[in-house]
Write a protein that holds these residues in place. Structure first.
Motif, short mmCIF file in Angstrom:
data_model
loop_
_atom_site.label_atom_id
_atom_site.label_comp_id
_atom_site.label_asym_id
_atom_site.label_seq_id
_atom_site.Cartn_x
_atom_site.Cartn_y
_atom_site.Cartn_z
N GLU A 2 -13.54 0.08 2.81
CA GLU A 2 -14.07 1.26 3.50
C GLU A 2 -13.33 1.42 4.82
N GLY A 3 -13.48 2.57 5.43
CA GLY A 3 -12.77 2.83 6.67
C GLY A 3 -11.53 3.67 6.46
N THR A 4 -10.78 3.91 7.53
CA THR A 4 -9.65 4.84 7.52
C THR A 4 -8.54 4.40 6.56
N CYS A 52 -10.40 -2.84 6.55
CA CYS A 52 -10.95 -2.36 5.27
C CYS A 52 -12.27 -3.02 4.92
N HIS A 71 -7.44 5.32 -1.21
CA HIS A 71 -8.18 6.07 -2.22
C HIS A 71 -7.59 7.46 -2.43
N ASP A 72 -7.18 8.09 -1.34
CA ASP A 72 -6.59 9.43 -1.45
C ASP A 72 -5.28 9.38 -2.25
N ALA A 122 -8.67 2.25 4.01
CA ALA A 122 -9.16 2.28 2.63
C ALA A 122 -9.20 3.71 2.12
N LYS A 123 -9.60 4.67 2.97
CA LYS A 123 -9.65 6.08 2.56
C LYS A 123 -8.25 6.59 2.22
N GLN A 124 -7.26 6.18 3.01
CA GLN A 124 -5.89 6.59 2.73
C GLN A 124 -5.44 6.06 1.36
N SER A 142 0.81 -1.22 0.00
CA SER A 142 0.00 0.00 0.00
C SER A 142 0.85 1.27 0.00
N LYS A 157 -13.16 -2.15 -3.13
CA LYS A 157 -12.57 -0.86 -2.82
C LYS A 157 -12.35 -0.65 -1.32
N ARG A 206 -6.07 8.92 -5.98
CA ARG A 206 -6.50 10.18 -6.61
C ARG A 206 -5.30 11.09 -6.88
#
Length: 356
Positions: free
Chosen positions: A313-315, A296, A321-322, A317-319, A241, A311, A325
């Motif tokens: 979810e949670g902290t 996740c 996704h960020d 997973a958000k990192q 990751s 994909k 992007r």
């Protein structure tokens, strides 16, 4: 108990098949007998088993997968990626999702003939068919059987769009066909790059092409005008990751026009296979990685909900996704994977250009 890693394999055991009444177990007394006799308890050989399906093109109904149709010349995959979602499908054939998936490869020699029949069908309307939605069409078996190459010849003959997903540099053997297909806008290639570190690649995907070879594959294809999407998948918290930005930069610099990702999920038998693997291969990181994967997916290793399962979810997973992007903004601005050409096939449905 024998805990030494099995060389050249991802899975380190044969998990029980949920569809079978009985399971096979290697007993410690048998292992001790083999040790005393100086004989291998397991020869660790790959078997190629011919099968004869009636159809080869599969409709993909999952809304999480970016394809409508796929075909797989081989079932099972010698690449041995320990996280592979396709492992569970081997149980439908009566085998284990573990070592059997890597060592018992089912070969569909009739695939080109079945594909041709499908493309000639009056009811078939051109839509991209992906090689392969399940197991890699350029795995080692392809060197011997050349089924994928024969299928590409069929796609070219009927001017039909085809996508390819692979992590093997063997695809460059067929560069001549890929270039011809690309002349008509009929080909798009997805190359999987999971890590830039060979030490990670070797334990995670033991019989795949090296990372330098995969990056070279992207470059050669791109230099020849063939569109390449890089599959940075799966992203595994605590293993790769932290490489997202570097991975995106590397594939972009080698010519990829887009990239996609998934967050690892360990559905079905894969949860046990991955857990066994990481405790034997990366014991110092095992608990951390497993707990982050669970974070996740709502506290479990697997989430079956469409739209979320791939994909996360949670902290954590958000990192992820960020970072994705940011990587797309930094390295893929103004790049886009093209839509393949579906307009020609109707004229070539009989195998030759129709004049009327």
């Amino acid at each position: 108990m024998n805990n030494s890693p099995i060389k050249g394999r991802g899975a380190q055991e044969n998990t029980p098949n949920k569809f079978l009444q009985y399971s096979y177990e290697t007993r410690d007394d048998f292992l001790e007998f083999c040790r005393l006799e100086g004989e291998p308890a397991d020869k660790n050989k790959t078997q190629y088993i011919p099968i004869f399906p009636k159809t080869i093109v599969n409709e993909v109904t999952s809304p999480d997968v970016g394809m409508m149709y796929s075909m797989n010349p081989y079932q099972g995959c010698e690449h041995g990626c320990v996280y592979c979602y396709a492992r569970n499908s081997h149980e439908y054939w009566g085998y284990s999702a573990g070592l059997d998936f890597e060592r018992k490869i089912l070969v569909k020699k009739d695939a080109p003939k079945l594909l041709e029949a499908k493309l000639r069908s009056k009811s078939w309307k051109a839509c991209t068919i992906v090689l392969s939605g399940n197991t890699d069409c350029y795995q080692p078996a392809e060197q011997e059987f050349k089924i994928t190459r024969a299928c590409l010849e069929v796609f070219l003959k009927y001017k039909h769009p085809v996508g390819i997903i692979t992590k093997n540099a063997l695809i460059l053997r067929d560069l001549d066909l890929l270039k011809e297909l690309n002349n008509y806008g009929l080909i798009g290639v997805n190359v999987s790059v999971t890590s830039l570190k060979e030490v990670t690649r070797r334990i995670l995907e033991p019989r795949t092409a090296s990372i330098p070879k995969r990056l070279k594959t992207i470059k050669v294809l791109s230099d020849n005008g063939i569109p390449v999407n890089a599959m940075l998948a799966p992203i595994i918290p605590g293993i790769n990751s932290h490489e997202i930005m570097d991975l995106a930069k590397a594939v972009s610099e080698n010519g990829a026009v887009s990239f996609a990702f998934t967050v690892v999920r360990l559905n079905g038998a894969i949860g046990g296979i991955f857990t066994d693997w990481i405790r034997k291969t990366l014991p110092d990181r095992a608990d951390k990685v497993l707990n982050q994967i669970k974070e996740c997916h709502g506290g479990t290793l697997n989430d079956s909900r469409f739209g979320i399962r791939s994909k996360g979810e949670g902290t954590i997973a958000k990192q992820i996704h960020d970072m994705v992007r940011l990587a797309k903004r930094n390295y893929f601005k103004d790049k886009k994977f093209p839509v393949l050409n579906t307009e020609l096939h109707g004229q070539y449905k009989t195998g030759q250009l129709s004049l009327f």
